[in-house]
Design an enzyme around this catalytic site. Structure first.
Site, short mmCIF file in Angstrom:
data_model
loop_
_atom_site.label_atom_id
_atom_site.label_comp_id
_atom_site.label_asym_id
_atom_site.label_seq_id
_atom_site.Cartn_x
_atom_site.Cartn_y
_atom_site.Cartn_z
N SER A 1 8.42 -21.73 -38.00
CA SER A 1 9.12 -21.72 -36.72
C SER A 1 9.24 -23.12 -36.15
O SER A 1 8.35 -23.96 -36.31
CB SER A 1 8.42 -20.79 -35.71
N HIS B 1 3.94 -23.42 -37.17
CA HIS B 1 4.86 -23.72 -36.06
C HIS B 1 4.98 -25.23 -35.90
O HIS B 1 3.98 -25.95 -35.85
CB HIS B 1 4.35 -23.11 -34.74
N SER B 2 6.22 -25.72 -35.82
CA SER B 2 6.51 -27.14 -35.62
C SER B 2 5.83 -27.96 -36.72
O SER B 2 6.13 -27.74 -37.90
CB SER B 2 6.09 -27.57 -34.21
N MET B 3 4.93 -28.88 -36.42
CA MET B 3 4.25 -29.60 -37.49
C MET B 3 3.62 -28.64 -38.49
O MET B 3 3.62 -28.89 -39.70
CB MET B 3 3.17 -30.53 -36.93
#
Length: 257
Positions: free
Chosen positions: A120, A92-94
């Site tokens: 995501s 997720h993200s990073m």
């Protein structure tokens, strides 16, 4: 067991597959602490294996990486043995950038790949990295930016000890993310890509998530979720239900002797 694993991969049963989970900026393995029970309830067929990055939680005494490829090379070396069996990646993200980059590095050197990669809330790697705050932002400005995205629970905003521990980690992680942009002609991953996007995410828009298509060489899908950048927290059960629908497609792949 490698220090990148918060739990042993051997703990999964024969009818589940390891799902290696890479955390968002400022986060650690504990971000996935409640996922196993929910994914089991949704028939995901996976064992959650959180990745513990250096410089936080159980590895607080270790130096953090601020160079993406130095971290990816270290993860590849440390995790190589456990990634030789069938597995999945999620970030997720990073964490999405880390999961993709590790899979891409392993593809380049001919190592076993995940059966699929789920990502995501991150832009495709040929786009500029999302910028949560300016590099010279004050502590107060960075806290405000993270809180506005849902990255800091409101209940913790009045806990200075928590914030003082979080901010150095978040700053280093954000530096890591902004130090790399892929070429638009980068070889696509030869595994299916499953993307998740928040419909009200102001940091990473749905069209930016859709732009991952050019990096998918073996199938591509996008599912949109209610909420903003941290829909994985604000709408956790709904997201995990959708993630389970993705992972169960791969969960019963036989493990080679």
């Amino acid at each position: 067991m490698t220090r990148y694993l918060a739990r042993s991969v051997t703990e999964h049963s024969d009818d589940t597959i390891p799902l290696f989970c890479f955390p968002y900026a400022g986060g650690g393995a504990s971000a996935f602490g409640r996922w196993q029970r929910s994914l089991d309830a949704h028939g995901a067929g996976v064992t959650v294996v959180p990745i513990q990055l250096p410089g936080r939680e159980g590895r607080i005494g270790e130096p953090r990486f601020t160079d993406l490829w130095a971290l990816v090379e270290d993860m590849d070396d440390q995790l190589d043995d456990v990634l030789c069996r069938p597995h999945l990646f999620y970030g997720h993200s990073m964490g999405a950038l880390l999961a993709y980059s590790l899979a891409w590095r392993r593809q380049q050197r001919g190592a076993p790949l995940p059966l699929a990669v789920a990502l995501s809330a991150y832009r495709a790697p040929h786009l500029p990295a999302p910028r949560i705050a300016e590099p010279g932002a004050s502590d107060e400005e960075l806290i405000a930016s993270l809180a506005a995205l849902g990255g800091i629970p409101q209940v913790l905003l009045n806990h200075p000890d928590f914030l003082s521990a979080l901010l150095p980690v978040a700053r280093d992680d954000l530096m890591l993310c902004t130090g790399y942009t892929a070429s638009p002609d980068t070889e696509p991953l030869r595994v299916p890509l499953h993307l998740f996007a928040g419909r009200r995410d102001r940091l990473v828009t749905v069209p930016e998530v859709l732009s991952w298509r050019r990096h998918a060489g073996r199938g591509f899908e996008v599912r949109t979720m209610p909420g903003g950048h941290f829909f994985v927290r604000a709408h956790e059960d709904e997201f995990l239900r959708e993630l389970a629908a993705t992972t169960r497609q791969y969960a019963r792949v036989p493990v080679a002797a």
